[in-house]
Write an enzyme that holds these catalytic residues in place. Sequence first.
Site, PDB file in Angstrom:
ATOM      1  N   SER A  47     -29.961  15.069  11.474  1.00 38.88           N
ATOM      2  CA  SER A  47     -30.573  14.470  10.297  1.00 38.88           C
ATOM      3  C   SER A  47     -29.479  14.202   9.265  1.00 38.88           C
ATOM      4  O   SER A  47     -28.310  14.503   9.501  1.00 38.88           O
ATOM      5  CB  SER A  47     -31.604  15.428   9.714  1.00 38.88           C
ATOM      6  OG  SER A  47     -30.914  16.523   9.128  1.00 38.88           O
ATOM      7  N   LYS A  48     -29.902  13.680   8.121  1.00 33.50           N
ATOM      8  CA  LYS A  48     -28.928  13.323   7.079  1.00 33.50           C
ATOM      9  C   LYS A  48     -28.040  14.507   6.691  1.00 33.50           C
ATOM     10  O   LYS A  48     -26.901  14.323   6.293  1.00 33.50           O
ATOM     11  CB  LYS A  48     -29.670  12.817   5.845  1.00 33.50           C
ATOM     12  CG  LYS A  48     -30.407  11.524   6.130  1.00 33.50           C
ATOM     13  CD  LYS A  48     -30.390  10.585   4.932  1.00 33.50           C
ATOM     14  CE  LYS A  48     -30.859   9.200   5.305  1.00 33.50           C
ATOM     15  NZ  LYS A  48     -32.291   9.005   5.179  1.00 33.50           N
ATOM     16  N   ARG A  49     -28.602  15.711   6.825  1.00 37.59           N
ATOM     17  CA  ARG A  49     -27.817  16.910   6.501  1.00 37.59           C
ATOM     18  C   ARG A  49     -26.515  16.976   7.298  1.00 37.59           C
ATOM     19  O   ARG A  49     -25.538  17.572   6.887  1.00 37.59           O
ATOM     20  CB  ARG A  49     -28.623  18.158   6.894  1.00 37.59           C
ATOM     21  CG  ARG A  49     -29.385  18.805   5.817  1.00 37.59           C
ATOM     22  CD  ARG A  49     -30.117  20.044   6.264  1.00 37.59           C
ATOM     23  NE  ARG A  49     -30.680  20.015   7.608  1.00 37.59           N
ATOM     24  CZ  ARG A  49     -30.264  20.784   8.595  1.00 37.59           C
ATOM     25  NH1 ARG A  49     -29.255  21.592   8.423  1.00 37.59           N
ATOM     26  NH2 ARG A  49     -30.852  20.729   9.780  1.00 37.59           N
TER      27      ARG A  49
END
Length: 490
Positions: free
Chosen positions: A253-255
């Site tokens: 994910s963006k993390r």
Amino acid sequence: MEKVKVRFAPSPTGPLHIGGARSALFNWLFARHHNGIMVVRIEDTDLDRSTREYEELILDSLRWLGIDWDEGVGVGGPNGPYRQQERLSLYRPFTERLLASGQAYECFCTEEELEAERQRLIAQGKTPRYLGRCRDLSPQEKEAMRAQGRKPAIRFRVPEGKLLVVDDLVRGRVEFESDDIGDFIIVKSDGYPTYNYAVVLDDALMGITHILRGEEHLSNTPRQLLIYEALDFKPPQFAHISLILGEDRSKMSKRHGATSVVQYREEGYLPEALVNFLALLGWSPEGEEEIFTREELIQLFSLERVSKSPAVFNLEKLKWMNAHYIKELPVAELTKLCLLHLQKAGLIGTDLTAEQMSWLEQVVDTVMGKLEYLAQIPDLVKVFFGETVELAEEDAAAKEVLALETSSAVLQAFLKKAQEASAWDEPQIRQILKEIGKEIGVKGKALYMTVRVAVSGQSHGPDLNSLLTLLGPKVVIKRINYTLNNLLLD
Ligand code: GLU
């Protein structure tokens, strides 16, 4: 074997995600390997989130990756149109058929009623699903609902007590119970089809033979198989590819950093590198080799070697591959790719003369071995720009060398010889340095490092001789003067 026909069917609700790009690539490799047909079509029935801009961005990312298609948006073909919004009238007769045979029915439940049912089931510890309240409404009951202003959705009547089997080419036999699946909506009350319905009609009408897509769609597959069966369509073969995980093994994910193809493109990853890297996310050929051209990937790709276990996205590996492909580029081409990054950093303008271009190519050549991605270029070459010198703050070795007793004499002598030099090329510079060494009685670090720090402000960087040559005598003289006047600590 019938001619392979596959498709990539993105929803234009965001840029092309790494996972989507991997699905597109696997489909493309499979199609090209089998001399089959690749289709790209758009699933844009989520009206609130779909935009033409995202569609264009996704198609542009595919083109940039070198993934082309034989049929679909932009190129046309015998099974168009290729956007679901433009296919609504094609879906209607099938919906009529399902309604007429009783395999689908109108459902008048409101959002609130459905939510209340959900909550009730959850409170009872049951899996929430539609319990079939509108399954057997009489014509009068339906009329009464309509009279209340309710607009019906259309639900698929899921047969009871049926074992649903997906024979997945990657995951093997996967079983589902129809009783775990509530009657699901195939057409919303606004007349738009849902994903599970439209995808089946599209795949069947387009003659898709193999569906390669992310594992997150595996649980949709039994619903889709039910629709194939209800409409007497021959189902395609399914291959569900494992998820892509971040390095901490949670879903990417963006993390975890950049997740879209366009972000990698902007940072200066080359399409060859990204294609090579994505191909190995969940697939591997025999042997240890990791660098493959597109042609090799096409030749080697097979579903038998697609893994069931999740793939881990390793950014260091992507950087390593990118560095490899950067080194393979002709320097002129690499320089062109670097222009935008250098302009953004304010190091160069937009219209370079042929002479400036050729200088820049030589500059890029001195650092190309160190580049992992192109956005690093301004930092690596900034030492070639400007007339003053900035001492790198945390560079202890640079400060140390400027504090040497001999530094001032070395730099004075270098300045004098640079001013008198009749030519300015590598042999000449080598000669100058040699003479200074002899005259002042210094060698090694005290000589070379002193000059390097004086002209660049740092103890490391491109080859000294190349640096001095490319800076040219005028800039070298200015910088040494600057250092003598401002930085020398004596
Ligand atoms: N539009 C769906 C997605 O982007 C496609 C799913 C499928 O390939 O069936 O996930």
